[in-house]
Scaffold this motif. Sequence first.
Motif, PDB file in Angstrom:
ATOM      1  N   ASP A 174      99.251  25.277  60.454  1.00  0.00           N
ATOM      2  CA  ASP A 174      99.908  26.381  59.752  1.00  0.00           C
ATOM      3  C   ASP A 174     101.393  26.422  60.084  1.00  0.00           C
ATOM      4  OD1 ASP A 174      99.751  27.154  62.374  1.00  0.00           O
ATOM      5  OD2 ASP A 174      98.525  28.925  62.032  1.00  0.00           O
ATOM      6  N   LEU A 175     101.904  25.294  60.537  1.00  0.00           N
ATOM      7  CA  LEU A 175     103.293  25.157  60.987  1.00  0.00           C
ATOM      8  C   LEU A 175     104.287  25.362  59.846  1.00  0.00           C
ATOM      9  CD1 LEU A 175     105.137  24.031  63.398  1.00  0.00           C
ATOM     10  CD2 LEU A 175     104.877  21.817  62.285  1.00  0.00           C
ATOM     11  N   VAL A 176     105.419  26.020  60.135  1.00  0.00           N
ATOM     12  CA  VAL A 176     106.524  26.151  59.171  1.00  0.00           C
ATOM     13  C   VAL A 176     107.827  25.945  59.926  1.00  0.00           C
ATOM     14  CG1 VAL A 176     107.676  27.600  57.464  1.00  0.00           C
ATOM     15  CG2 VAL A 176     105.210  27.819  57.798  1.00  0.00           C
ATOM     16  N   MET A 192     102.073  30.066  58.397  1.00  0.00           N
ATOM     17  CA  MET A 192     101.371  30.407  57.167  1.00  0.00           C
ATOM     18  C   MET A 192     100.126  31.233  57.489  1.00  0.00           C
ATOM     19  SD  MET A 192     101.618  27.028  54.716  1.00  0.00           S
ATOM     20  CE  MET A 192     100.742  25.940  55.834  1.00  0.00           C
ATOM     21  N   ILE A 193      99.656  31.977  56.523  1.00  0.00           N
ATOM     22  CA  ILE A 193      98.444  32.770  56.709  1.00  0.00           C
ATOM     23  C   ILE A 193      97.242  31.856  56.917  1.00  0.00           C
ATOM     24  CG2 ILE A 193      96.908  34.461  55.626  1.00  0.00           C
ATOM     25  CD1 ILE A 193      99.368  35.429  54.024  1.00  0.00           C
ATOM     26  N   THR A 194      97.204  30.755  56.158  1.00  0.00           N
ATOM     27  CA  THR A 194      96.096  29.799  56.225  1.00  0.00           C
ATOM     28  C   THR A 194      96.626  28.416  56.564  1.00  0.00           C
ATOM     29  OG1 THR A 194      94.883  31.047  54.541  1.00  0.00           O
ATOM     30  CG2 THR A 194      94.173  28.775  54.943  1.00  0.00           C
ATOM     31  N   ALA A 195      96.030  27.770  57.559  1.00  0.00           N
ATOM     32  CA  ALA A 195      96.400  26.388  57.872  1.00  0.00           C
ATOM     33  C   ALA A 195      95.919  25.491  56.738  1.00  0.00           C
ATOM     34  CB  ALA A 195      95.776  25.971  59.200  1.00  0.00           C
ATOM     35  N   GLY A 232     111.360  35.871  56.348  1.00  0.00           N
ATOM     36  CA  GLY A 232     110.394  35.016  57.036  1.00  0.00           C
ATOM     37  C   GLY A 232     108.950  35.470  56.959  1.00  0.00           C
ATOM     38  N   SER A 233     108.612  36.350  56.016  1.00  0.00           N
ATOM     39  CA  SER A 233     107.248  36.884  55.935  1.00  0.00           C
ATOM     40  C   SER A 233     106.444  36.195  54.840  1.00  0.00           C
ATOM     41  CB  SER A 233     107.293  38.390  55.681  1.00  0.00           C
ATOM     42  OG  SER A 233     107.899  38.675  54.430  1.00  0.00           O
ATOM     43  N   TRP A 234     105.151  35.957  55.147  1.00  0.00           N
ATOM     44  CA  TRP A 234     104.205  35.402  54.176  1.00  0.00           C
ATOM     45  C   TRP A 234     103.309  36.524  53.637  1.00  0.00           C
ATOM     46  CZ3 TRP A 234     103.945  30.355  52.564  1.00  0.00           C
ATOM     47  CH2 TRP A 234     104.651  29.406  53.315  1.00  0.00           C
ATOM     48  N   ARG A 235     102.912  36.399  52.381  1.00  0.00           N
ATOM     49  CA  ARG A 235     101.925  37.326  51.824  1.00  0.00           C
ATOM     50  C   ARG A 235     101.027  36.550  50.860  1.00  0.00           C
ATOM     51  NH1 ARG A 235     103.305  38.632  46.597  1.00  0.00           N
ATOM     52  NH2 ARG A 235     105.498  38.306  46.005  1.00  0.00           N
ATOM     53  N   PRO A 236      99.761  36.937  50.757  1.00  0.00           N
ATOM     54  CA  PRO A 236      98.847  36.227  49.856  1.00  0.00           C
ATOM     55  C   PRO A 236      99.151  36.541  48.391  1.00  0.00           C
ATOM     56  CG  PRO A 236      97.749  38.101  50.864  1.00  0.00           C
ATOM     57  CD  PRO A 236      99.095  38.000  51.518  1.00  0.00           C
ATOM     58  N   ILE A 237      98.838  35.594  47.527  1.00  0.00           N
ATOM     59  CA  ILE A 237      98.908  35.808  46.084  1.00  0.00           C
ATOM     60  C   ILE A 237      97.530  35.501  45.510  1.00  0.00           C
ATOM     61  CG2 ILE A 237     101.383  35.338  45.923  1.00  0.00           C
ATOM     62  CD1 ILE A 237     100.715  32.516  44.959  1.00  0.00           C
ATOM     63  N   ALA A 238      97.401  35.584  44.210  1.00  0.00           N
ATOM     64  CA  ALA A 238      96.098  35.375  43.574  1.00  0.00           C
ATOM     65  C   ALA A 238      95.539  33.989  43.911  1.00  0.00           C
ATOM     66  CB  ALA A 238      96.233  35.525  42.060  1.00  0.00           C
TER      67      ALA A 238
END
Length: 406
Positions: A174-176, A192-195, A232-238
């Motif tokens: 899940d590295l960025v 990332m939210i998901t690796a 620098g924030s992640w959020r889920p999408i559809a």
Amino acid sequence: MQRVRFSSQQAPVHKLGDPQMTLSPKFRLAVIQSSLANPSPELELSLREEPLIPGLPDDVALNCLLRLPVQSHSSCRAVCKRWHMLLGNKERFFTNRKQFGLKDPWLFVFAYHKCTGKIKWQVLDLTHFSWHTIPAMPCKDKVCPHGFRCVSIPCDGTLFVCGGMVSDVDCPLDLVLKYEMQKNRWTVMNRMITARSFFASGVIDGMIYVAGGNSTDLYELDSAEVLDPLNGSWRPIANMGTNMASYDAAVLNGKLLVTEGWLWPFYVSPRGQVYDPRTNNWENMAVGLREGWTGSSVVVYGHLFVVSELERMKLKVYDPETDSWEAIEGLPLPEQIRKPFAVNACDCHIYVVGQNLVVGVGHITRLNPKESCKEKWNFSVRWHVIDAPESVSDLTPSSSQSLSIE
């Protein structure tokens, strides 16, 4: 046997910090370089009396020096103290380039060694066609070079490396990481939210989207998420609606196009999905688009081009009106460019990096529409090859991105 004479006189011993203590030439040079890399205001003021280039005004001389290829900086720093101050500090160098409006692009190539698998970034100056390196990515694990996905925001001079996979283990990351061209440094971003590995990625309106890919034990994902690079924030999408790893992806007309590509033995037509961030919805890709997507893609003049790995390596363009692909005028990819490819574009040029980092540069020309279809543009390509130096001839490309600072 040789005789050795010892002197009865002992040299005085000085404690560290003693004003009478003198430094060896090696340590004197280190002290000078340190002071020039981070000069005090007094030092900068005193050095301004020394011209950058004798006989030229400083603004003219600076304009010349800022055009030097990075490959020559290490040798040019030795000319004088002012040159060392300018060329020895990448942030100072690029800040000056930005002030002078110099926007020459560079091609960043994520490559790996054929035998050891060791990864490194090589950079091609697209003005001087010379290569140089950047600092190594701060990766703790030994990683598979193919599992990463790289995207860039060219106008900001920033490059992002996401995900990946630990070598010899089906363990996604899940590295960025973010690379800033102006500062010449890497920064570890929020994970990332998901690796995931082998996923789709793209930049739309300055936001970084990732979708699908492989999870643990090569299980395919249908989840997707978006990164705001500013905070620098992640959020889920559809979700995509189908579990799918990505062969290639592109951003066209504000939408993310994702294809899994043709899979041996070619019995089943490849799947493809299209994401629209304005509605946060996915839809199935048109049949002609996904079935004809047989290589690595770029977008030029607002049209989707593919460097086909089939069809004699011809360059072809997608026509959304007829949902079909057409080979454009011009010769196929030069034979010196061998798979695997890393493809990217800048303005009207396509850059195809092949094995040993030999680069094929394709100049795309937009031709006048035909009389029979006045709204339809036609295209042609003219290729030339940039041979790689010996120092990079043992490398294989995995990805490439073009960057400049505006």
